[in-house]
Design a protein around this motif. Structure first.
Motif, PDB file in Angstrom:
ATOM      1  N   TRP A 186       0.859  -1.184   0.000  1.00 14.41           N
ATOM      2  CA  TRP A 186       0.000   0.000   0.000  1.00 14.41           C
ATOM      3  C   TRP A 186       0.896   1.234   0.000  1.00 14.41           C
TER       4      TRP A 186
ATOM      5  N   ILE B 232      -2.650   3.421  -3.284  1.00 16.14           N
ATOM      6  CA  ILE B 232      -2.533   2.379  -4.298  1.00 16.14           C
ATOM      7  C   ILE B 232      -2.296   1.058  -3.577  1.00 16.14           C
ATOM      8  N   TRP B 233      -3.076   0.067  -3.953  1.00 18.87           N
ATOM      9  CA  TRP B 233      -2.890  -1.295  -3.427  1.00 18.87           C
ATOM     10  C   TRP B 233      -2.395  -2.149  -4.581  1.00 18.87           C
TER      11      TRP B 233
ATOM     12  N   ILE C 162      -1.110  -3.278  -9.954  1.00 22.14           N
ATOM     13  CA  ILE C 162      -2.094  -2.517  -9.188  1.00 22.14           C
ATOM     14  C   ILE C 162      -3.394  -3.317  -9.066  1.00 22.14           C
ATOM     15  N   LEU C 163      -3.879  -3.443  -7.844  1.00 22.15           N
ATOM     16  CA  LEU C 163      -5.124  -4.162  -7.601  1.00 22.15           C
ATOM     17  C   LEU C 163      -6.293  -3.189  -7.476  1.00 22.15           C
ATOM     18  N   ASN C 164      -6.073  -2.094  -6.811  1.00 18.37           N
ATOM     19  CA  ASN C 164      -7.055  -1.016  -6.706  1.00 18.37           C
ATOM     20  C   ASN C 164      -6.308   0.290  -6.458  1.00 18.37           C
ATOM     21  N   ASP C 165      -6.873   1.384  -6.885  1.00 17.66           N
ATOM     22  CA  ASP C 165      -6.529   2.646  -6.233  1.00 17.66           C
ATOM     23  C   ASP C 165      -7.702   2.990  -5.340  1.00 17.66           C
TER      24      ASP C 165
END
Lengths: 393, 393
Positions: free
Chosen positions: B119, B169-170, B141-144
């Motif tokens: 993260w 950012i994850w 990137i998995l999610n922002d």
DNA sequence: ATTTTCTGTGAATCTGCTC
DNA sequence: AGAGCAGATTCACAGAAAA
């Protein structure tokens, strides 16, 4: 009145108007700036060379996102998601995407006035690359803004957080830019006298606003809502300004610009999009000057899930909850779930379970021991709510 | 009750707990991993070299982003920093920041387990550069995620939108990473049975939670709220996991990790921060173990083949199954297969076949006639499962 | 005519184990 | 490594169809 109701009301009001087409280029302008209020058909960078330098007040760009999607995605009901699989969204590599980004940013920079500004919208797939590149090229970021989607597509496989927002970057052409338009007072007045924040809530572009092809399918995979452009143009342009959209698509930027008495220039490669965009913009009647105030969604009370009480420390993990008569008991866990024996679930599910009911309002059913006696957990929610809605002094 | 009072109330409540320190390293662990639950004092990159590779489950990083204070940045190439200080230049500075970002991301990547994740939090000043760089280095990137601030600082000059959010950012260590922790079910339960979205609403870190120096001023300029870390750690770690924070500051990550029964490692250069962080973490009492268990995801429950329902006598061979609307029918056979006319196969295959679909979850599709009406065969599976878990440990 | 139920769909980097 | 397959997985709307 909901956001949606506001929007239909606005659109209905606009349709009733029959004012002259304020944004149409006058004869003098037509000779001087033949590209004004036109769609240039072809490659973005080649077409932008036709515009003189320092001729544009604002750029709104919705470039390809480079989604890099894998195989098909199906919903839990086995229906297939209509993904973005268009050629224009495919790039060989990050390097190729960066080169593309650099090229259009430079082309756009040439035509921007020194006082001009740029908006770009993107998702996590591309926005970090675009943002870094525009900084590299000398643009100066003024804000990043988040479009919070009221009705995003869920994450069907339960593997991520719901992708519920997109990111916009607002940047001036140069660090030392003077005279960048920002209609602060108008925005504030339209927002119940509160400064407009960097997180905006709008629904997706759906329903009758969404352009359809002959088969009744969506014409463009990523048509943006007019409300978003409305906010951007009322905030950062003046009437009569020239707005350039280098990825014009179905012409949302042009339609809203015309409605708001701004000029537009669009660049678009796909002929099908261009045709529809022309018809769409032709049908737009500009709003009279006094009607150009922005729409602001009503501010609603934030939903407060039980988990946020635990996160905020109002209830510690391990706390025991009971019902008002202390007949049932449950254990609060760190993730915001309740445990009753070996079973666990949300406050609502577990409230229903212990009573043998279908449904239950956990907020009023479950109580916590306090100094003043047993209190429903709903009183804790009220406290969180006031903390979350507190207006900065 | 104000937000401030709320926070003291919470902290007092948590202090009252007197459970064993679940996250403290056991004697064995202390010998094996002496860096566990410690703050390493010094330069981030140098200190990270002390950790073995593949030793960390999650990284939370809140890197510095003040581009113009060269001295505030820890850079891998000290000579370059000096040059920038003397002749400050925007492009040079971005380059230096990128080099710094690259260095710590690489260092962090080495110590991350292959199933690990990262993260990062930042604002528009730095997050685009960080995001692009981590993509370049192979993170996926998995999610922002957007932290919406409930009480942001207003924009005093009225020249911008209120800067009301920060971006997280994850990302997984690798594109093809397997086994990245995401406690989907627990998150959903804690969110009133709705998927958690990518926009999170939290108040700023203020009041008694905010660490102060001897003068009563805030100790650290960007102390993050514990609720934010609580969300991150409950969502993407398991109890006992190791969480690394390479920019430890006042130790928010360590405090929340300890409270949640996770291990931490911090790296921090400033001695003043380290001292305060140590005292802060020492005062933390972990939540009791029973509060740390999460909702068991269905995916990790023991697999029960349909055939074992027949073997156990819960469904007799020859029983007729239908879908919820009795549109389709199938016959149970002794070997646990289903027959529909001349065709036969698994409950899933036959469910898909009768509907003309690619796939189908037979457990929820097929129903059996009971005294209380039609019931999905999944309830029978649930009986088997509870019988299995009822076995004394 | 009005209310309720059903069906469709949106910028998505969306499974995991066994053989 | 790739194929096969069990089986887990969705929220907010709009618009149509049914009651």
């Amino acid at each position: 009145m909901s956001v949606l109701e506001l929007r239909s009301a606005r659109r209905a009001a606009v349709r009733r108007l029959d004012a002259p087409v304020a944004s149409a280029a006058s004869p003098v302008e037509a000779a001087d700036r033949p590209w004004l209020d036109q769609i240039l058909v072809g490659d973005c960078i080649a077409q932008l060379e036709k515009l003189p330098r320092h001729s544009v007040d604002l750029v709104f760009a919705d470039p390809p996102y480079n989604l890099q999607l894998g195989g098909d995605l199906v919903r839990p009901d086995q229906s297939k998601v209509d993904a973005v699989d268009d050629d224009w969204d495919r790039f060989e590599s990050f390097e190729a995407y960066d080169a593309f980004t650099r090229a259009w940013l430079l082309a756009v920079r040439r035509v921007l006035k020194p006082s001009g500004a740029l908006w770009v919208i993107g998702s996590y797939h591309n926005i970090f690359r675009v943002g870094a590149k525009l900084q590299d090229l000398g643009f100066w970021i003024l804000n990043d803004v988040v479009w919070r989607k009221a009705n995003p597509m869920p994450n069907f496989k339960g593997k991520r957080f719901t992708n519920a927002h997109e990111t916009l970057i607002w940047a001036s052409r140069d660090r030392e830019a003077k005279g960048v338009t920002f209609n602060y007072e108008a925005l504030k007045v339209g927002n119940d006298d509160l400064q407009v924040r960097s997180d905006w809530l709008f629904p997706l572009c759906t329903g009758s606003e969404r352009l359809k092809n002959a088969d009744g399918d969506k014409l463009h995979p990523t048509q943006k809502p007019e409300a978003l452009l409305w906010r951007i143009l009322t905030a950062t342009t003046k009437p009569g300004d020239v707005v350039l959209d280098p990825f014009f698509g179905t012409g949302t930027t042009g339609a809203v610009a015309k409605r708001l008495g701004r000029h537009f220039v669009g660049v678009e490669r796909e002929h099908a999009y261009v045709e529809h965009a022309r018809a769409r913009i032709d049908a737009v009647r500009p709003a009279p000057e006094e009607g150009l105030a922005g729409v602001t969604p009503k501010r609603s009370e934030p939903r407060v899930p039980f988990g946020s009480l635990v996160e905020a420390g109002l209830i510690a993990p391990g706390t025991r909850l009971t019902d008002a008569r202390r007949r049932h008991a449950a254990l609060v866990r760190a993730d915001g779930s309740l445990a009753v024996g070996p079973e666990s679930g949300s406050i609502h599910r577990m409230g229903a379970a212990v009573q043998g009911l279908e449904a239950c309002n956990g907020w009023t059913f479950w109580h916590v021991e306090t100094e003043g006696g047993l209190a429903p957990i709903d009183v804790l929610r009220q406290r969180i709510r006031s903390a979350l809605t507190a207006v900065p002094a």
